[in-house]
Design an enzyme around this catalytic site. Structure first.
Site, mmCIF file in Angstrom:
data_model
loop_
_atom_site.group_PDB
_atom_site.id
_atom_site.type_symbol
_atom_site.label_atom_id
_atom_site.label_comp_id
_atom_site.label_asym_id
_atom_site.label_seq_id
_atom_site.Cartn_x
_atom_site.Cartn_y
_atom_site.Cartn_z
ATOM 1 N N ASP A 137 -0.812 -3.723 -7.449
ATOM 2 C CA ASP A 137 -0.224 -2.587 -7.499
ATOM 3 C C ASP A 137 -0.038 -2.120 -8.722
ATOM 4 O OD1 ASP A 137 0.726 -0.150 -6.125
ATOM 5 O OD2 ASP A 137 2.748 -0.801 -6.051
ATOM 6 N N HIS A 196 5.582 8.690 -4.649
ATOM 7 C CA HIS A 196 4.461 9.711 -4.319
ATOM 8 C C HIS A 196 5.165 11.137 -4.440
ATOM 9 C CE1 HIS A 196 1.393 6.910 -2.856
ATOM 10 N NE2 HIS A 196 2.364 6.044 -3.070
ATOM 11 N N GLU A 209 -4.025 5.804 -0.920
ATOM 12 C CA GLU A 209 -2.612 5.630 -0.627
ATOM 13 C C GLU A 209 -2.142 6.723 -0.551
ATOM 14 O OE1 GLU A 209 1.365 2.921 -2.105
ATOM 15 O OE2 GLU A 209 -0.716 2.997 -3.494
ATOM 16 N N ASN A 264 7.904 -3.241 1.003
ATOM 17 C CA ASN A 264 8.295 -2.023 0.038
ATOM 18 C C ASN A 264 7.967 -0.717 0.778
ATOM 19 O OD1 ASN A 264 7.174 -4.322 -2.362
ATOM 20 N ND2 ASN A 264 9.158 -3.197 -2.612
#
Length: 399
Positions: free
Chosen positions: A297, A166, A154, A244
């Protein structure tokens, strides 16, 4: 029937030895009416037959018959986006903590997951390579429990403006050269990669990844509907955590998600924890698209209690199964995959059959694996719907 708060001493290694077994009066997602499953001594599904057909065969003297009395029978779940468990984030894998992979596989088996893709979120290329090396070594040996089906990267090819949790310092430009640097010698174990397609105006990267057998998922992106459609035409077939880290649906610019849910060849992962997506929006998603599947997730504290935990160089706080950064940014959940199944049914968003398919068959389909068919290992879950208490529970049929 099920227990999500497990400690390391609670793990049960699955029993792979079965007697010949007929499972009768079963409801099976995707099949009409009650069915019988014929499972051989090696634990393989030999036949799936309608109960109304009647049977005339010589039974083995060792045959056991399990009457599930109308309960649902499914394969175990497959989680295509899970970031860690038992305190270990998969990007932190190294030789000294590799032993935790076996414990995580056993834990995930206990919470109903047959297979999963360890997901490496955006981090340094050095960390990605180290984690890939550990995972490659682990899957080269036969291990009990939930099986690692490959790796989901990801990032780090994500849009800065939609990076979410991130870390920005490790984001990379989307070029073939950078992709090759990230994959190194481990392209063969990478099953899925999430990227923002608008970062590659040349259109070269997606076909390159597909040539390596890697499924391309769009996410953490500001792609327009046109850009997304171009990416799907080039070979992208998935979307990462629908709604999202992407623009919302808009009546004049449907964006990445609008392009995805109207494309019959694209499948969207989604999270059903009640925090990432409103249950109302989940209803819209289920009505608008048949190409969807559940993911957890889940982050590293999966299997642990609520509290504050390290997360790369930062910290996350877990409350009620939801993880957030100190500034309140939603970073993930710590609920297992099958909680999403229970939520969908308990919230009356869909029926039991649909919810089971979303966690079992649909994710398998997304990465090209067969669903509930003869020839598959009988890693079966038995689901019971209490119509009076309005509660869905499950247990492993063989364990």
């Amino acid at each position: 029937m099920n227990n999500y708060q497990l400690t390391i001493t609670d793990y049960q290694i699955p029993n792979t030895v079965h007697k010949p077994t007929d499972i009768i009066n079963a409801r099976i997602p995707g099949y009409q009416d009650l069915q019988m499953l014929v499972v051989n001594q090696g634990g393989i599904i030999e036949q799936i037959l309608p109960m109304r057909a009647g049977f005339n065969r010589v039974a083995s003297p060792e045959l056991q018959i399990i009457d599930v009395a109308g309960d649902w029978i499914s394969l175990g779940g497959v989680d295509l986006q899970i970031n860690g468990a038992l305190g270990l984030a998969f990007p932190d894998l190294a030789a000294e903590n590799a032993y935790l992979l076996e414990k995580i596989c056993q834990f995930l088996w206990d919470v109903g997951v047959d297979g999963f893709l360890p997901t490496l979120v955006t981090t340094s290329v050095e960390n990605i390579q180290r984690s890939l090396a550990v995972i490659a070594d682990f899957i080269s040996t036969t291990q009990p429990g939930s099986q690692i089906l490959g790796v989901h990267l990801e990032g780090p090819f994500l849009n800065y403006q939609k990076r979410g949790a991130h870390p920005a310092e490790y984001l990379l430009p989307l070029t073939i050269e950078e992709v090759q640097r990230v994959l190194g010698d481990y392209a063969h174990i990478v099953k899925v990669i999430t990227l923002a397609p608008e970062l590659d105006p040349t259109g070269e990267v997606i076909p390159y990844l597909r040539s390596l057998g890697i499924t391309v998922s769009l996410g953490h992106s500001l792609a327009t509907a046109n850009q997304a459609q171009n990416a799907f035409a080039l070979g992208a077939t998935m979307v990462t955590h629908a709604f999202n880290a992407m623009p919302p649906l808009h009546h004049r610019e449907p964006g990445l998600l609008g392009a995805a849910i109207t494309n019959p060849h694209v499948m969207c992962g989604f999270i059903a924890d009640g925090q990432h997506i409103s249950p109302i929006m989940l209803q819209i998603l289920l009505r608008a698209s048949q190409g969807i599947f559940l993911v957890s997730d889940a982050l590293a504290p999966l299997g642990l209690t609520d509290g504050v935990y390290p997360w790369d160089s930062r910290q996350i706080e877990v409350q009620g199964g939801t993880a957030r950064l100190p500034d309140g940014t939603l970073s993930g959940t710590t609920l297992p995959l099958l909680v999403g199944v229970e939520n969908l049914v308990n919230w009356e968003i869909c029926d039991v059959e649909t919810a089971l398919l979303l966690a079992t068959d649909a994710p398998r389909k997304a990465i090209g694996l067969p669903g509930m068919t003869p020839g598959q290992p009988a890693n079966l879950l038995r689901w019971h719907w209490d119509s009076h208490g309005k509660k869905l529970t499950w247990q492993r049929l063989f364990s």
